[in-house]
Design a protein around this motif. Structure first.
Motif, PDB file in Angstrom:
ATOM      1  N   GLN A 195       0.812  -1.222   0.000  1.00 24.96           N
ATOM      2  CA  GLN A 195       0.000   0.000   0.000  1.00 24.96           C
ATOM      3  C   GLN A 195       0.847   1.277   0.000  1.00 24.96           C
ATOM      4  N   SER A 196       1.793   1.373   0.934  1.00 25.22           N
ATOM      5  CA  SER A 196       2.591   2.597   1.058  1.00 25.22           C
ATOM      6  C   SER A 196       3.444   2.824  -0.184  1.00 25.22           C
ATOM      7  N   TRP A 197       3.958   1.766  -0.750  1.00 25.49           N
ATOM      8  CA  TRP A 197       4.772   1.870  -1.966  1.00 25.49           C
ATOM      9  C   TRP A 197       3.913   2.334  -3.136  1.00 25.49           C
ATOM     10  N   CYS A 198       2.693   1.803  -3.228  1.00 25.50           N
ATOM     11  CA  CYS A 198       1.782   2.186  -4.308  1.00 25.50           C
ATOM     12  C   CYS A 198       1.353   3.645  -4.181  1.00 25.50           C
ATOM     13  N   ILE A 199       1.116   4.084  -2.953  1.00 26.81           N
ATOM     14  CA  ILE A 199       0.730   5.481  -2.736  1.00 26.81           C
ATOM     15  C   ILE A 199       1.861   6.414  -3.172  1.00 26.81           C
ATOM     16  N   GLN A 200       3.086   6.030  -2.832  1.00 24.91           N
ATOM     17  CA  GLN A 200       4.258   6.828  -3.194  1.00 24.91           C
ATOM     18  C   GLN A 200       4.397   6.959  -4.709  1.00 24.91           C
ATOM     19  N   LYS A 201       4.059   5.901  -5.457  1.00 26.28           N
ATOM     20  CA  LYS A 201       4.217   5.912  -6.907  1.00 26.28           C
ATOM     21  C   LYS A 201       2.929   6.281  -7.640  1.00 26.28           C
ATOM     22  N   GLY A 202       1.840   6.483  -6.885  1.00 23.40           N
ATOM     23  CA  GLY A 202       0.575   6.852  -7.510  1.00 23.40           C
ATOM     24  C   GLY A 202      -0.067   5.718  -8.276  1.00 23.40           C
ATOM     25  N   ILE A 203       0.069   4.501  -7.760  1.00 23.69           N
ATOM     26  CA  ILE A 203      -0.459   3.309  -8.430  1.00 23.69           C
ATOM     27  C   ILE A 203      -1.688   2.809  -7.681  1.00 23.69           C
ATOM     28  N   GLY A 204      -2.741   2.508  -8.417  1.00 22.36           N
ATOM     29  CA  GLY A 204      -3.952   1.950  -7.825  1.00 22.36           C
ATOM     30  C   GLY A 204      -4.222   0.555  -8.365  1.00 22.36           C
ATOM     31  N   PHE A 205      -5.289  -0.068  -7.840  1.00 22.50           N
ATOM     32  CA  PHE A 205      -5.643  -1.429  -8.251  1.00 22.50           C
ATOM     33  C   PHE A 205      -7.112  -1.467  -8.644  1.00 22.50           C
ATOM     34  N   ASP A 206      -7.385  -2.075  -9.776  1.00 21.12           N
ATOM     35  CA  ASP A 206      -8.753  -2.316 -10.249  1.00 21.12           C
ATOM     36  C   ASP A 206      -8.992  -3.821 -10.160  1.00 21.12           C
ATOM     37  N   VAL A 207      -9.741  -4.238  -9.135  1.00 22.31           N
ATOM     38  CA  VAL A 207      -9.922  -5.660  -8.841  1.00 22.31           C
ATOM     39  C   VAL A 207     -11.343  -6.081  -9.167  1.00 22.31           C
ATOM     40  N   ASP A 208     -11.476  -7.104  -9.979  1.00 19.78           N
ATOM     41  CA  ASP A 208     -12.783  -7.669 -10.325  1.00 19.78           C
ATOM     42  C   ASP A 208     -12.635  -9.187 -10.372  1.00 19.78           C
ATOM     43  N   LEU A 209     -13.126  -9.867  -9.338  1.00 16.46           N
ATOM     44  CA  LEU A 209     -12.945 -11.308  -9.212  1.00 16.46           C
ATOM     45  C   LEU A 209     -14.287 -12.013  -9.366  1.00 16.46           C
ATOM     46  N   GLU A 210     -14.466 -12.689 -10.485  1.00 19.85           N
ATOM     47  CA  GLU A 210     -15.687 -13.471 -10.697  1.00 19.85           C
ATOM     48  C   GLU A 210     -15.628 -14.790  -9.926  1.00 19.85           C
ATOM     49  N   THR A 211     -14.446 -15.383  -9.867  1.00 18.17           N
ATOM     50  CA  THR A 211     -14.242 -16.635  -9.144  1.00 18.17           C
ATOM     51  C   THR A 211     -13.256 -16.374  -8.017  1.00 18.17           C
ATOM     52  N   THR A 212     -13.632 -16.722  -6.809  1.00 13.97           N
ATOM     53  CA  THR A 212     -12.776 -16.412  -5.659  1.00 13.97           C
ATOM     54  C   THR A 212     -12.326 -17.652  -4.892  1.00 13.97           C
ATOM     55  N   GLU A 213     -13.030 -18.774  -5.056  1.00 18.32           N
ATOM     56  CA  GLU A 213     -12.677 -19.972  -4.291  1.00 18.32           C
ATOM     57  C   GLU A 213     -11.904 -20.953  -5.173  1.00 18.32           C
ATOM     58  N   ILE A 214     -10.710 -21.301  -4.726  1.00 15.21           N
ATOM     59  CA  ILE A 214      -9.869 -22.238  -5.469  1.00 15.21           C
ATOM     60  C   ILE A 214      -9.250 -23.229  -4.495  1.00 15.21           C
ATOM     61  N   LEU A 215      -8.749 -24.327  -5.041  1.00 13.50           N
ATOM     62  CA  LEU A 215      -8.017 -25.316  -4.248  1.00 13.50           C
ATOM     63  C   LEU A 215      -6.518 -25.139  -4.511  1.00 13.50           C
ATOM     64  N   THR A 216      -5.772 -24.798  -3.475  1.00 12.10           N
ATOM     65  CA  THR A 216      -4.329 -24.611  -3.627  1.00 12.10           C
ATOM     66  C   THR A 216      -3.696 -24.503  -2.249  1.00 12.10           C
ATOM     67  N   ASP A 217      -2.398 -24.287  -2.221  1.00  7.02           N
ATOM     68  CA  ASP A 217      -1.684 -24.019  -0.973  1.00  7.02           C
ATOM     69  C   ASP A 217      -1.648 -22.502  -0.788  1.00  7.02           C
ATOM     70  N   THR A 218      -2.282 -22.012   0.264  1.00  4.21           N
ATOM     71  CA  THR A 218      -2.452 -20.572   0.469  1.00  4.21           C
ATOM     72  C   THR A 218      -1.115 -19.849   0.592  1.00  4.21           C
ATOM     73  N   LYS A 219      -0.199 -20.413   1.365  1.00  2.95           N
ATOM     74  CA  LYS A 219       1.079 -19.742   1.623  1.00  2.95           C
ATOM     75  C   LYS A 219       1.900 -19.581   0.351  1.00  2.95           C
ATOM     76  N   TRP A 220       1.998 -20.653  -0.436  1.00  5.15           N
ATOM     77  CA  TRP A 220       2.806 -20.590  -1.660  1.00  5.15           C
ATOM     78  C   TRP A 220       2.102 -19.793  -2.754  1.00  5.15           C
ATOM     79  N   LEU A 221       0.766 -19.812  -2.789  1.00  4.44           N
ATOM     80  CA  LEU A 221       0.051 -18.967  -3.738  1.00  4.44           C
ATOM     81  C   LEU A 221       0.297 -17.497  -3.423  1.00  4.44           C
ATOM     82  N   ALA A 222       0.272 -17.146  -2.145  1.00  6.63           N
ATOM     83  CA  ALA A 222       0.549 -15.763  -1.749  1.00  6.63           C
ATOM     84  C   ALA A 222       1.950 -15.348  -2.188  1.00  6.63           C
TER      85      ALA A 222
END
Length: 352
Positions: A195-222
């Motif tokens: 967040q702080s890095w994005c604010i400094q560079k003036g970068i935003g996020f446009d998020v649109d997730l149609e599918t949110t539930e998946i099967l995977t390893d949460t830690k490694w996906l992150a």
């Protein structure tokens, strides 16, 4: 030996016999030729030919007979003396060298494991003062100073996190825990850390997730998403990063699109190689060439396919295609095989 020799020379012998028979036939047909004289000549020819065969046999088979005698002598020597002193010394030397190499290999393996454990311990210890630094930075009144320090703090934090996962990635199969994962929660958590890095560079996020539930390893996906978002923020200026998720052929696809400097076509095939940075921006000292390499390596056991489309000065799009649910039978098989192997060798593993 004689039989073999005659068989090999049968064409010449047959030719000689045919010539003699032909001579007799001519003598029989032509009455002017005395048959007694021809028979005598043929008889002498047979004697000469026989002598010739004997001489040639002895000369041509002398070398072969010597080889057979040596082979017989060698066999007798081997039976009388199964192992010569030289063979015993050679075998002993090989056995000693093999044992020495095994010991050195074992010692090196232990040393590498110890070094890895010490490095992981050091990384965990460094994270404590880093957390304290973050709290101190957040209390600064000077906004400009706080942003600059936050940016440098983030760089250190991501480098340590990258190093930590680099050491763990060789044993990723032992650390996998496949579960239902909220894709939105993982993405928002990673965006919050930037967040702080994005604010400094003036970068935003446009998020649109149609599918949110998946099967995977949460830690490694992150970790994978962190590497992709970090690159997107690092190489973008004052533009939104678009994040989409949708279903295609019964598979969930996550799209991360930025409008940064892009990647040259000649570099696209190499961006996942270890240590590769760029050929067009070769003076970029901030790049380590490890983020995407580790992301690709972590995605493989998770059966996540990563595709990249990019155009210079236009932007880059990463596509993460997640596997179908039934495809995780392969991952389960790998984990069970790894568990069996480690138990067979007496290695203890803690699953997180």
């Amino acid at each position: 030996m004689i039989k073999k020799y005659l068989i090999e020379r049968r064409s010449w012998i047959i030719l000689f016999l045919c010539l003699q028979l032909f001579t007799i036939f001519v003598t029989y047909v032509d009455s002017s030729i005395p048959i007694s004289s021809i028979v005598y000549i043929i008889f002498l020819s047979f004697i000469i030919f026989t002598i010739f065969l004997i001489i040639r046999y002895n000369k041509e088979t002398r070398f072969i007979r010597s080889l057979e005698e040596r082979e017989n002598d060698f066999d007798l020597t081997s039976i009388a003396h199964p192992e010569s002193p030289f063979e015993q010394i050679f075998e002993t030397s090989i056995a000693n060298q093999t044992e020495l190499l095994k010991q050195v290999s074992s010692q090196n393996l232990v040393a590498l494991e110890q070094e890895k454990d010490e490095l992981l311990s050091w990384i965990h210890e460094v994270k404590t003062p880093l957390t304290a630094m973050q709290l101190i930075i957040e209390r600064l009144d000077d906004e400009n100073m706080r942003r600059q320090l936050t940016y440098e703090w983030l760089r250190i934090h991501f480098l340590l996190d990258q190093q930590l996962h680099q050491k763990r990635i060789h044993f990723i199969e032992n650390d996998l825990y496949i579960e239902k994962t909220d894709l939105q929660e993982v993405i928002f958590q990673e965006i919050k850390s930037l967040q702080s890095w994005c604010i400094q560079k003036g970068i935003g996020f446009d998020v649109d997730l149609e599918t949110t539930e998946i099967l995977t390893d949460t830690k490694w996906l992150a970790f994978i998403i962190r590497q992709i978002l970090t690159n997107a923020v690092k190489y973008s200026e004052s533009a939104d990063i678009i994040i989409r998720s949708y279903e295609k052929h019964k598979q969930t696809v996550l799209q991360v699109k930025d409008f940064g400097r892009g990647i040259d076509n000649k570099d696209l095939s190499r961006i996942f190689e270890k240590g590769f940075t760029s050929t067009t921006q070769h003076t970029d000292n901030a790049a380590t060439g490890m983020g995407l390499y580790l992301a690709k390596k972590a995605a493989k056991p998770l059966l996540i396919n990563i595709d990249v489309h990019s155009e210079v000065k236009v932007g880059t799009t990463f596509l993460l295609t997640f596997p179908q649910k039934n495809e995780f039978i392969n991952i389960t098989g790998i984990c069970l095989l790894c568990l069996y192997y480690t138990r067979l060798n007496g290695i203890s593993i803690t699953y997180i």
